[in-house]
Design a protein around this motif. Sequence first.
Motif, PDB file in Angstrom:
ATOM      1  N   ALA A  39      67.364   9.852  14.647  1.00  0.00           N
ATOM      2  CA  ALA A  39      67.274  10.952  15.613  1.00  0.00           C
ATOM      3  C   ALA A  39      65.986  10.801  16.406  1.00  0.00           C
ATOM      4  O   ALA A  39      65.057  10.110  15.978  1.00  0.00           O
ATOM      5  N   ARG A  67      73.065   5.298  13.689  1.00  0.00           N
ATOM      6  CA  ARG A  67      73.656   6.031  12.562  1.00  0.00           C
ATOM      7  C   ARG A  67      74.901   5.280  12.121  1.00  0.00           C
ATOM      8  O   ARG A  67      75.745   4.963  12.958  1.00  0.00           O
ATOM      9  N   TRP A 155      69.466  22.273  11.120  1.00  0.00           N
ATOM     10  CA  TRP A 155      69.357  20.806  11.215  1.00  0.00           C
ATOM     11  C   TRP A 155      68.242  20.255  10.343  1.00  0.00           C
ATOM     12  O   TRP A 155      67.149  20.794  10.297  1.00  0.00           O
ATOM     13  N   ASN A 199      71.318  19.940  21.417  1.00  0.00           N
ATOM     14  CA  ASN A 199      70.949  20.617  20.178  1.00  0.00           C
ATOM     15  C   ASN A 199      69.474  20.963  20.199  1.00  0.00           C
ATOM     16  O   ASN A 199      68.638  20.086  20.345  1.00  0.00           O
ATOM     17  N   VAL A 201      66.560  22.293  18.012  1.00  0.00           N
ATOM     18  CA  VAL A 201      66.178  22.619  16.637  1.00  0.00           C
ATOM     19  C   VAL A 201      64.835  23.330  16.667  1.00  0.00           C
ATOM     20  O   VAL A 201      63.890  22.864  17.302  1.00  0.00           O
ATOM     21  N   ASP A 222      62.501  20.576  18.635  1.00  0.00           N
ATOM     22  CA  ASP A 222      63.076  19.227  18.603  1.00  0.00           C
ATOM     23  C   ASP A 222      64.434  19.315  19.274  1.00  0.00           C
ATOM     24  O   ASP A 222      65.344  19.945  18.759  1.00  0.00           O
ATOM     25  N   THR A 223      64.523  18.715  20.453  1.00  0.00           N
ATOM     26  CA  THR A 223      65.802  18.759  21.171  1.00  0.00           C
ATOM     27  C   THR A 223      66.496  17.420  21.074  1.00  0.00           C
ATOM     28  O   THR A 223      65.838  16.379  21.162  1.00  0.00           O
ATOM     29  N   GLY A 224      67.792  17.433  20.944  1.00  0.00           N
ATOM     30  CA  GLY A 224      68.543  16.187  20.971  1.00  0.00           C
ATOM     31  C   GLY A 224      69.750  16.307  21.874  1.00  0.00           C
ATOM     32  O   GLY A 224      70.577  17.212  21.717  1.00  0.00           O
TER      33      GLY A 224
HETATM   34  N1  SER Z   1      67.132  16.230  15.557  1.00  0.00           N
HETATM   35  C1  SER Z   1      68.231  16.917  16.167  1.00  0.00           C
HETATM   36  C2  SER Z   1      69.471  16.043  16.258  1.00  0.00           C
HETATM   37  O1  SER Z   1      69.413  14.879  15.967  1.00  0.00           O
HETATM   38  C3  SER Z   1      67.851  17.382  17.540  1.00  0.00           C
HETATM   39  O2  SER Z   1      67.189  16.381  18.223  1.00  0.00           O
HETATM   40  O3  SER Z   1      70.488  16.559  16.654  1.00  0.00           O
END
Ligand code: SER
Length: 465
Positions: A39, A67, A155, A199, A201, A222-224
Amino acid sequence: MTGDELRSAFLRFFEKKGHKILPSASLIPDDPQLLFTVAGMVPFKPIFWGKVEPVYTRVTTCQKCLRTNDIENVGRTPRHQTFFEMLGNFSFGDYFKKEAIIWAWEFVTEVLKLEKDRLWITVYEEDEESFKIWKDIVGVCEKKIIRMGKDTNFWGPAGPTGPCGPCSEIHYDTGLNEDCSDGECTPANSDKRFLEIWNLVFTEFYQDEKGALYPLPRKNIDTGAGLERVASVVQKTGSNFETDIFKPIISKIEDVLGVEYKKDEQKDISIRVIADHSRAVSFLIADGVFPSNEERGYVLRRILRRAVRHGVLLGAQKPFLHLINETVIEHMGNTYSELKNRKDLILEVTRAEEERFFKTISQGNEMLRDIISRSSKVIDGEDVFKLYDTYGFPPDIVVDVAKDYNLKVDLEGFEKLMKIQRERARSARNNVEYAKSQEIYDELAQKSKTVFVGYDTLECEAKVI
Ligand code: SER
């Protein structure tokens, strides 16, 4: 908007909001708990954790991630990938929920110009604050903000222990028809129609090995947002593999293997597997992983062989993957210079491993003939496991060949043995922990002081304790 434009629009947007743009870290994390960077937050774990002080309190990145937990799904769905790029904006004890939510919405609606009526929100069921921000400040109607549980809206940690927190997601309604058991489809009951594109977090807890949560010294963001996924929405392709990010790779596969994408669903699966895996293989080798029988090298070997196996299904009789990797390097090398710098290495390592695997397939075939001659109705799970574990011979080839001899394959027995092996590998990994190793270093530091003498001399006598 192309994938490249999307990546830079994201980074520039957050730069304007005071974030430092940092380059992607390696796929190999400096983290004893993880095999790969899974991530965007992984390189910042020690900062979230409070073990390292941040140089910048606002950072934005496009992080290379890998992943493999869902590798069996890759190729079979429009979304699953092993290697992907994750867009992220991070706050280390700086801004928190309000700004993160407002900026996410601004980017998605004003820069990407996604239709507001197609956007839905999920929040963690106990997170009233986020619910209110979405409803009262952003102005999303209440009906489209869904409260969800810990399984979807909490998360982390990435690894057995570490920073984690409740999260809030933006979902895009693709409009696909889907029958939802309880009437209206929402992100809570329909994961085909709704696509999670963002996402957020709210990383405010540390989770220990028993699952207990403790507040972190700072509240963080923490944005994803998966680049390929967002691109598929912006480009309205319905699949990551049909975005401009994958197009040149798929065209190369068509050329090299003499196949046509979108003509035969079974072949399309193989084409998508090769497209995904060629990226994973190229980037892993660029970051210093080599095929082997353990840990990272084993994962690389599995991914590479899986790609070759699918090439064989499409009719390949000799190494081809290195040719696909060439396109990956050309297509992505401007953004990720490590690909260009290690081009020869990537191509050579891939080609050598492909050759070995083609040999394995022919050796494995010999062993398999032996096994078949002593099997009356079923091929033993243990034989399948041995073929796979020792020679990397894929069970699906065993199944294919067994069919010709009217034999069944004990895949359940094989899976059981695989599970035992996976658990063994996992428990070996879990024993390593920052916190534990830190204690040892602290103790050592108390016992004896290491004096730095490098200002005055280049050599000295020392005792290693
Ligand atoms: N760590 C979270 C994810 O992987 C947001 O970045 O979704």
